[in-house]
Write a protein that holds these residues in place. Sequence first.
Motif, PDB file in Angstrom:
ATOM      1  N   UNK A   3      28.236  49.743  43.525  1.00  0.00           N
ATOM      2  CA  UNK A   3      29.594  49.710  42.968  1.00  0.00           C
ATOM      3  C   UNK A   3      29.845  48.341  42.344  1.00  0.00           C
ATOM      4  N   UNK A   4      30.354  48.345  41.108  1.00  0.00           N
ATOM      5  CA  UNK A   4      30.701  47.079  40.459  1.00  0.00           C
ATOM      6  C   UNK A   4      31.961  47.272  39.630  1.00  0.00           C
ATOM      7  N   UNK A   5      32.644  46.149  39.362  1.00  0.00           N
ATOM      8  CA  UNK A   5      33.967  46.233  38.748  1.00  0.00           C
ATOM      9  C   UNK A   5      34.101  45.123  37.707  1.00  0.00           C
ATOM     10  N   UNK A   6      34.425  45.509  36.476  1.00  0.00           N
ATOM     11  CA  UNK A   6      34.713  44.520  35.438  1.00  0.00           C
ATOM     12  C   UNK A   6      36.220  44.314  35.410  1.00  0.00           C
ATOM     13  N   UNK A   7      36.657  43.059  35.502  1.00  0.00           N
ATOM     14  CA  UNK A   7      38.104  42.815  35.561  1.00  0.00           C
ATOM     15  C   UNK A   7      38.558  41.948  34.400  1.00  0.00           C
ATOM     16  N   UNK A   8      39.799  42.167  33.969  1.00  0.00           N
ATOM     17  CA  UNK A   8      40.379  41.338  32.921  1.00  0.00           C
ATOM     18  C   UNK A   8      41.882  41.275  33.143  1.00  0.00           C
ATOM     19  N   UNK A   9      42.509  40.304  32.509  1.00  0.00           N
ATOM     20  CA  UNK A   9      43.956  40.160  32.675  1.00  0.00           C
ATOM     21  C   UNK A   9      44.328  38.719  32.893  1.00  0.00           C
ATOM     22  N   UNK A  10      45.406  38.501  33.638  1.00  0.00           N
ATOM     23  CA  UNK A  10      45.919  37.161  33.895  1.00  0.00           C
ATOM     24  C   UNK A  10      44.881  36.348  34.681  1.00  0.00           C
ATOM     25  N   UNK A  11      44.434  35.192  34.130  1.00  0.00           N
ATOM     26  CA  UNK A  11      43.453  34.402  34.885  1.00  0.00           C
ATOM     27  C   UNK A  11      44.068  33.987  36.237  1.00  0.00           C
ATOM     28  N   UNK A  12      43.267  33.963  37.264  1.00  0.00           N
ATOM     29  CA  UNK A  12      43.817  33.657  38.586  1.00  0.00           C
ATOM     30  C   UNK A  12      44.098  34.937  39.332  1.00  0.00           C
ATOM     31  N   UNK A  13      44.989  35.770  38.773  1.00  0.00           N
ATOM     32  CA  UNK A  13      45.235  37.096  39.346  1.00  0.00           C
ATOM     33  C   UNK A  13      43.933  37.882  39.437  1.00  0.00           C
ATOM     34  N   UNK A  14      43.149  37.800  38.368  1.00  0.00           N
ATOM     35  CA  UNK A  14      41.936  38.617  38.291  1.00  0.00           C
ATOM     36  C   UNK A  14      40.961  38.267  39.411  1.00  0.00           C
ATOM     37  N   UNK A  15      40.694  36.980  39.565  1.00  0.00           N
ATOM     38  CA  UNK A  15      39.720  36.551  40.573  1.00  0.00           C
ATOM     39  C   UNK A  15      40.262  36.826  41.972  1.00  0.00           C
ATOM     40  N   UNK A  16      41.547  36.507  42.169  1.00  0.00           N
ATOM     41  CA  UNK A  16      42.170  36.744  43.476  1.00  0.00           C
ATOM     42  C   UNK A  16      42.072  38.217  43.863  1.00  0.00           C
ATOM     43  N   UNK A  17      42.446  39.091  42.935  1.00  0.00           N
ATOM     44  CA  UNK A  17      42.436  40.526  43.238  1.00  0.00           C
ATOM     45  C   UNK A  17      41.012  41.042  43.426  1.00  0.00           C
TER      46      UNK A  17
END
Lengths: 194, 263
Positions: free
Chosen positions: A42-56
């Motif tokens: 399982x893997x997940x590509x994330x994008x959006x508000x920097x900071x929020x993305x890594x935290x989430x």
Amino acid sequence: MDVSFAITGKGYVILAADTTAAHSILKVKLDEDKIKELSPHLAMAYSGEPGDTVQFAEYVERNIRLYQIRNLYPLRPASAASWIRRSLADSLRSRKPYSVNLLLGGYDTNTHTPHLYWMDYLGTLTEVPFGAHGYGSYFALSLLDRYHDPEAPLEEGLAVLRRCIDEVAKRLIVAQPKYKVKVIDKDGVREIEF
Amino acid sequence: MARRYDSRTTIFSPEGRLYQIEYAMEAISHAGTVLGVLAKDGIVLAAEKKVTGKLLDLSGAREGGYGGSGEKIFLLNSNVIGGVAGITADANSLVNYARSAAQRHLFLYNEDIPVELLAQRLCDLKQGYTQYGGLRPFGVSLLYAGYDPHYQFQLYHSDPSGNYSGWKATSIGANNGTAQSLLKQEYKDDIGIDDAIDLVLRVMSKTMDSTTLGSEKLEFATLTLDPATQKPKAKIYRPAEVDALLQKQGLGKKDEDAEMKTS
């Protein structure tokens, strides 16, 4: 300005995300990994508000790991997607919602099928044959409508991905120079030099 | 002073035993027998009803809800049926808890709860009553017959201490020793569902007191895969169906008793 793509094919899912970390109008880093490996398949590509993305992403990663430790087997992709969607939906209704968009790719080792889920910060969840987030999606989706083949072997899948990336490089004014590409199949998650 | 350590559930005796837990298990060994057999294409559960009598109003059981309206076999989730032995009131409370736990899992993960996970949820609750003071443990053992994509068909047993274990065939309640030694002799690893039904009924007829089996003393359920959808399909037999099955297996009553039949 994040750009991410995902494509399913015969027994695999490809996730691709640009590697730029931006602050205001500046590029501060060119080798940022925006694809989190959540479990062996399982893997997940994330994008959006920097900071929020890594935290989430780290929150999701650790909760999925916790489930695996507690229950001896990992969550299946469909269940993991539902859990992540619920987390985003709960977050949206909190005082400070996460502003994160996701592409979740997984390989179900029980049914031997690849799965791809498209999610946004509003808690929308859909299973798709291919998907994209960011400005890249305006170019990639029409390309994938024409060229995507769910039965294509990995080489053809990567060739279609190459088309998407080239098209974005050609037409978008703020094109991304580099992408990280990960493949999930029966052998697990692995990175591919692209 | 021999009873000094009896009254507190959470106090060890000098020999390192928890008497209340042992008494709870003793209570269960007087309850009606519940039998479970795992087959390669399904699971069979059967249970002996203790509360009977011709003045008892069984109209609810005759109509039968999908969740079973009997005394001992319940649908816990669409992929798990449970058989209970022990104090019925305690069992009802646990069945309710199990159903909530299963729905909570469905809510969070949008999948049927894996069978072992459901057993763990109940065992966590049961274990709590062996440790926190002033409360009585649940006087209930359960058999869980279920299906999930991780390990396909599974049969688990849990007891009042909060221990659980997986089985190919097992039994709880009165005469469980006899039933288990019969199962041990007759069980084969590649048994099919029809042979498992036959085995369960034969063992049941030997462990129960009455000479002939009938729907007023027997509850019966199977869990198989729906051939069309490949989804688990629980079937808790209605009294008329139990009698029909017993007739088919040649274990039912003779025809002069026909007026006693519920059908």
